[in-house]
Structures are given as structure tokens and as C-alpha cells.
Design an enzyme around this catalytic site. Structure first.
Site, PDB file in Angstrom:
ATOM      1  N   ARG A 269       0.847  -1.196   0.000  1.00  0.00           N
ATOM      2  CA  ARG A 269       0.000   0.000   0.000  1.00  0.00           C
ATOM      3  C   ARG A 269       0.872   1.232   0.000  1.00  0.00           C
ATOM      4  NH1 ARG A 269      -4.792   0.165   4.319  1.00  0.00           N
ATOM      5  NH2 ARG A 269      -3.070   1.019   5.518  1.00  0.00           N
TER       6      ARG A 269
ATOM      7  N   THR B  97      -1.434   7.337  -0.171  1.00  0.00           N
ATOM      8  CA  THR B  97      -2.765   7.193  -0.781  1.00  0.00           C
ATOM      9  C   THR B  97      -3.526   5.970  -0.283  1.00  0.00           C
ATOM     10  OG1 THR B  97      -1.941   5.839  -2.601  1.00  0.00           O
ATOM     11  CG2 THR B  97      -1.899   8.230  -2.909  1.00  0.00           C
TER      12      THR B  97
ATOM     13  N   ASP C 278       0.771  -3.372  11.725  1.00  0.00           N
ATOM     14  CA  ASP C 278       1.193  -3.764  10.382  1.00  0.00           C
ATOM     15  C   ASP C 278       1.719  -5.198  10.443  1.00  0.00           C
ATOM     16  OD1 ASP C 278       2.960  -4.296   8.136  1.00  0.00           O
ATOM     17  OD2 ASP C 278       2.745  -2.179   7.633  1.00  0.00           O
TER      18      ASP C 278
ATOM     19  N   ASP D 261       5.374  -5.920   9.111  1.00  0.00           N
ATOM     20  CA  ASP D 261       6.427  -5.441  10.009  1.00  0.00           C
ATOM     21  C   ASP D 261       6.539  -6.313  11.251  1.00  0.00           C
ATOM     22  OD1 ASP D 261       7.316  -3.340   8.447  1.00  0.00           O
ATOM     23  OD2 ASP D 261       5.961  -1.877   9.365  1.00  0.00           O
TER      24      ASP D 261
HETATM   25  C1  PRP Z   1      -0.880  -4.748   4.245  1.00  0.00           C
HETATM   26  C2  PRP Z   1      -1.613  -6.075   4.363  1.00  0.00           C
HETATM   27  C3  PRP Z   1      -2.405  -6.154   3.094  1.00  0.00           C
HETATM   28  C4  PRP Z   1      -2.763  -4.722   2.862  1.00  0.00           C
HETATM   29  C5  PRP Z   1      -4.172  -4.484   3.321  1.00  0.00           C
HETATM   30  O1  PRP Z   1       0.250  -4.872   3.457  1.00  0.00           O
HETATM   31  O2  PRP Z   1      -0.751  -7.179   4.535  1.00  0.00           O
HETATM   32  O3  PRP Z   1      -1.668  -6.684   2.000  1.00  0.00           O
HETATM   33  O4  PRP Z   1      -1.851  -3.904   3.615  1.00  0.00           O
HETATM   34  O5  PRP Z   1      -4.564  -3.187   3.036  1.00  0.00           O
HETATM   35  P1  PRP Z   1      -5.711  -2.822   2.008  1.00  0.00           P
HETATM   36  O6  PRP Z   1      -6.847  -3.772   2.248  1.00  0.00           O
HETATM   37  O7  PRP Z   1      -6.047  -1.425   2.382  1.00  0.00           O
HETATM   38  O8  PRP Z   1      -5.152  -2.941   0.628  1.00  0.00           O
HETATM   39  P2  PRP Z   1       1.346  -3.707   3.356  1.00  0.00           P
HETATM   40  O9  PRP Z   1       0.978  -2.722   2.328  1.00  0.00           O
HETATM   41  O10 PRP Z   1       1.604  -3.149   4.735  1.00  0.00           O
HETATM   42  O11 PRP Z   1       2.620  -4.481   2.817  1.00  0.00           O
HETATM   43  P3  PRP Z   1       3.617  -5.472   3.600  1.00  0.00           P
HETATM   44  O12 PRP Z   1       2.845  -6.747   3.843  1.00  0.00           O
HETATM   45  O13 PRP Z   1       4.730  -5.645   2.645  1.00  0.00           O
HETATM   46  O14 PRP Z   1       4.026  -4.806   4.897  1.00  0.00           O
END
Ligand code: PRP
Length: 214
Positions: free
Chosen positions: A109, A113, A205, A208
């Protein structure tokens, strides 16, 4: 073990061990090794529920005593972990379905945004399976899940099930409105998203916490 909400596309697990491990992963003091362990236990329980009605075929075998007509899985199954956090669910599900294929999708994400950004895809060149199980601990806005569903749909998968640990109402709404055939299996439907699009109360998160990159 499973309580369905009025919308039959959402299945929320109702089990003492789910509640126990869910609290471990929500707790901000839980260190990464314990977070990983409880996430894996949750993945096992979610996948048991999400696969309960997979199609079977009869198979005649010989037990040590006599012949017997048993059952084997009929469909080819693909696991689709969304990088990074979905990686924390893969091994647990593979233990239950060792013959499954694993296709990684890289999405993150954008912090400003909250829109998903695609950066990696390892879908095999041929359409290899009948059922895809998307693995991602968090369904927040639903943007990442919808992007994954779109990739799989474009690629030819006809049955998609989404396995998450926690889900926000906003994400459920987005996925079910854009992909009416997708069934969501989760351990909890949380209250809402905050201004930063994080799930409240949530678990922070997942990527993380899983990989100790906080
Ligand atoms: C997180 C999570 C999902 C997403 C959910 O990933 O693991 O993939 O956000 O959010 P959404 O429903 O609003 O799209 P992140 O972007 O933190 O990536 P990462 O797993 O690499 O930390």
C-alpha cells in the site's frame, strides 16, 4: 467452529483457540517469534474452515484389512500469498494441502494514498488450478485484495477464496461488491478503519510485526 454472517460470502470463525491466538497477535507486546507462531496457528484454523467443502472424488484403495472407497481432493488448489504478510500463512496451509501450488503476488500500500501498488507476480504461464486461496492477514480498504482478485480472474481462475485474519467492514464491502463470487474467511470483523486506513482495533502492520521490521 464457524459462524456465518448474514451475507453468506463472509465466514467468521468462532472458536476458543481462534480467540486465544487472535489476542496474541493483536497484543503490541508480542514479539515476532510468538507473532509468527500464532499467525500460523490462525492460518491453520482459517484454512480448515475455508476448505471444508472442497470438491472430492471417490478413490478405491486397499486398507491393510480390505478394499475401501475413500475420497481425495478433486480440484487443483493454488495458494496466493500477498507479499509480505501473506508469507506468514503459507507454511501452515501447505501442511494441510501439501499438493497445492504457491503463487506469490507482491503488493504494497502506498503510504500516502493507501492504494495498492503491484510489484511482483509469479503466476505460472498456464492456468494451473481450479481454486485459488488468497492469503493475507489483513483486509483493510480491500484495495490489495481486489487487485489480487482481478489478477487471478484475468488469468482464468474461476473460484477464489480470501483467507484473512482480521477484516474491516470497508474492505469486506469493497471485495464483495466488486467480486460477488469471492468468499471471505476471517477470524474477526473489526470496527473500522482510522484516518491512516489502519484497521481499528487491528493488530498494527502484519508484515512489520511478522518480520521484525518495525
Ligand atoms: C498490508 C496487508 C495487506 C494490505 C491491506 O500490506 O498485509 O496486503 O496492507 O490493506 P488494504 O486492504 O487497504 O489494501 P502492506 O501494504 O503493509 O505491505 P507489507 O505486507 O509488505 O508490509
Amino acid at each position: 467452529m464457524m459462524a456465518s454472517m448474514p451475507d453468506s460470502h463472509i465466514h467468521v470463525l468462532d472458536h476458543a483457540l481462534v480467540a486465544h491466538h487472535l489476542t496474541v497477535v493483536r497484543d503490541r507486546t508480542t514479539p515476532s517469534p510468538l507473532f509468527r507462531a500464532s499467525l500460523a496457528q490462525l492460518a491453520t484454523m482459517i484454512s480448515v474452515s475455508a476448505t471444508a467443502d472442497l470438491a472430492l472424488r471417490d478413490l478405491k484403495i486397499e486398507t491393510p484389512i480390505r478394499s475401501f472407497v475413500g475420497k481425495r481432493l478433486r480440484q487443483r488448489i493454488g495458494l496466493v500469498p500477498i507479499l509480505r504478510a501473506g508469507v506468514g500463512m503459507v507454511e501452515a496451509v501447505l501442511k494441510l494441502i501439501p499438493t497445492a501450488e504457491v503463487w506469490h503476488l507482491g503488493l504494497y500500500r502506498d503510504e500516502s494514498t493507501a492504494e495498492p501498488v503491484h510489484y511482483y507476480s509469479k503466476l505460472p504461464p498456464r492456468q494451473a488450478v481450479d481454486v485459488a486461496l488468497i492469503l493475507d492477514p489483513m483486509l483493510a480498504t480491500g484495495g490489495s485484495a481486489c487487485m489480487a482478485c482481478q489478477s487471478l480472474t484475468d488469468w482464468g481462475v474461476t473460484e477464489i477464496r480470501l483467507l484473512s485474519v482480521i477484516a474491516a467492514p470497508e474492505g469486506i464491502q469493497k471485495v464483495t461488491s466488486e467480486f460477488s463470487g469471492v468468499r471471505i474467511f476471517t477470524c474477526a470483523v473489526d470496527e473500522r478503519l482510522n484516518d491512516e486506513k489502519f484497521i481499528v482495533p487491528g493488530l498494527g502492520d502484519a508484515g512489520d510485526r511478522l518480520f521484525n521490521t518495525v
